[in-house]
Design a protein around this motif. Structure first.
Motif, PDB file in Angstrom:
ATOM      1  N   LYS A 176       0.831  -1.206   0.000  1.00  0.00           N
ATOM      2  CA  LYS A 176       0.000   0.000   0.000  1.00  0.00           C
ATOM      3  C   LYS A 176       0.864   1.253   0.000  1.00  0.00           C
ATOM      4  O   LYS A 176       0.591   2.218  -0.719  1.00  0.00           O
ATOM      5  CB  LYS A 176      -0.917  -0.019   1.222  1.00  0.00           C
ATOM      6  N   GLU A 181       1.016   4.247  -2.785  1.00  0.00           N
ATOM      7  CA  GLU A 181       0.783   5.631  -2.375  1.00  0.00           C
ATOM      8  C   GLU A 181       1.964   6.518  -2.763  1.00  0.00           C
ATOM      9  O   GLU A 181       1.774   7.662  -3.177  1.00  0.00           O
ATOM     10  CB  GLU A 181       0.560   5.697  -0.865  1.00  0.00           C
ATOM     11  N   GLU A 202       1.755   7.430  -6.357  1.00  0.00           N
ATOM     12  CA  GLU A 202       0.701   8.431  -6.564  1.00  0.00           C
ATOM     13  C   GLU A 202       1.142   9.807  -6.081  1.00  0.00           C
ATOM     14  O   GLU A 202       0.859  10.829  -6.723  1.00  0.00           O
ATOM     15  CB  GLU A 202      -0.566   7.993  -5.833  1.00  0.00           C
ATOM     16  N   ASN A 220       6.801   8.406   4.132  1.00  0.00           N
ATOM     17  CA  ASN A 220       7.091   7.081   3.584  1.00  0.00           C
ATOM     18  C   ASN A 220       8.598   6.841   3.476  1.00  0.00           C
ATOM     19  O   ASN A 220       9.092   5.746   3.764  1.00  0.00           O
ATOM     20  CB  ASN A 220       6.436   6.920   2.216  1.00  0.00           C
TER      21      ASN A 220
END
Length: 351
Positions: A162, A166, A169, A204
């Motif tokens: 995930k 992300e 994106e 992240n």
């Protein structure tokens, strides 16, 4: 890069611009990490970053009682400073690698903690166990704690997948917003959206880098402990080693010892008996199992002399009694001398 004029105080926006430029250079360069230019930019980024963070703290721009909506757009970007510091530290090449990665870990954790306080993202990870929590639509829900199992492994794998999606994106979104941010006149909402998206991207990055940092710290600590143990064993071995042998003079008896001792006062003088006892004590000499030896002579020269005379008498008695074994040895020796002329074994005497 923006530089303050001599005698002019540095401004926070200028310091942040320097940090940003250093990060852009390190992201785009193809040079080796240990090259001069990379290390130079990393040091400059760290130097300006430390000044900027100190200025942010002095101005008290952020507070744990605020939300992300209360932070102005121009101040929002300064939340990135700890993440940049962790990034620059990872680029540095020094001998004390363990201290380096520990410092980088502290910066990344500080960045994640601040993003957690301002609710920048829904999930925050890689903090201490007592700080971990998962944010749902209804509020904050503590993360379940317990021994690792199959469900946790599946959950971690899904989280990584995930996070990867992300991140892609976010990068696409940043590329779109960057076109507008670089313009001379840009709407405040666009800038705010850009910095907020950038913060999410760095969450992240910091989370992923912390995983590697924690593993590296464990390996470096293990290596450090191993080296310490090896050095300790080496020191113990040095302490246990026998002292180097000093020169000394061996004398036949105590009288000679006194004489030589007067002539050579700086060199120890030992009698044969003392020398033998010292060698037995330090384990460098093993006593013979049987027969006449230096030990026998040193302990009792008269008794050793008597033993030798007794052996000679026994040999003579055997000869007089025509002992078969001794007679055969004597005949063999005479025959050998008759067949082998003296000097035949010496190559130099061969004609």
């Amino acid at each position: 890069m923006a530089q303050a004029e001599p005698g002019q105080a540095e401004r926070l926006p200028d310091l942040f611009e320097n940090v940003w430029k250093a990060w852009e250079f390190l992201e785009s360069t193809q040079e080796d990490t240990n090259s001069y230019s990379v290390q130079k930019e990393a040091i400059k980024g760290l130097t300006d970053g430390e000044k900027a963070i100190k200025m942010v703290n002095d101005l008290a721009l952020f507070s744990s009682n605020e939300s992300i909506e209360e932070v102005t757009t121009n101040e929002l970007r300064y939340m990135l400073l700890p993440a940049f510091m962790g990034y620059f530290i990872q680029k540095r090449v020094t001998k004390d690698r363990l201290q380096l990665v520990r410092t980088g870990k502290a910066y990344f954790e500080d960045f994640l903690r601040q993003c957690k306080t301002y609710r920048v993202v829904k999930v925050n990870a890689h903090l201490d166990d007592d700080e971990k929590e998962e944010v749902s639509e209804n509020g904050v829900v503590p993360v379940a704690r317990g021994p690792p199992g199959m469900m946790k492994m599946i959950s971690d794998r899904e989280s990584k997948i995930k996070a990867f999606k992300e991140q892609k994106e976010l990068e696409v979104r940043l590329a779109e917003l960057k076109q507008y941010v670089d313009k001379e006149h840009v709407d405040d909402e666009v800038k705010r959206d850009y910095y907020t998206t950038l913060l999410k991207k760095w969450v992240n990055i910091a989370s992923e880098d912390l995983s590697g940092i924690n593993f590296e710290i464990q390996m470096l600590e293990l290596r450090e402990d191993t080296q310490s143990d090896a050095e300790a064993r080496k020191e113990d071995y040095k302490k246990k080693k026998l002292p180097p042998m000093r020169p000394f003079i061996i004398t036949k008896d105590m009288i000679q010892k006194q004489v030589f001792g007067l002539g050579y006062p700086s060199i120890p003088t030992l009698t044969i008996e003392e020398f033998y006892e010292q060698k037995l004590k330090d384990g460098t000499f093993q006593p013979p199992m049987a027969g006449h030896s230096m030990q026998d002579w040193a302990e009792n020269p008269e008794l050793d002399k008597e033993d030798r005379e007794r052996e000679d008498e026994e040999k003579e008695k055997k000869i007089e009694a025509d002992d078969p074994e001794d007679l055969q040895k004597a005949r063999n020796w005479d025959e050998w001398k008759d067949e082998h002329r003296r000097g035949w074994g010496n190559r130099k005497n061969m004609g």
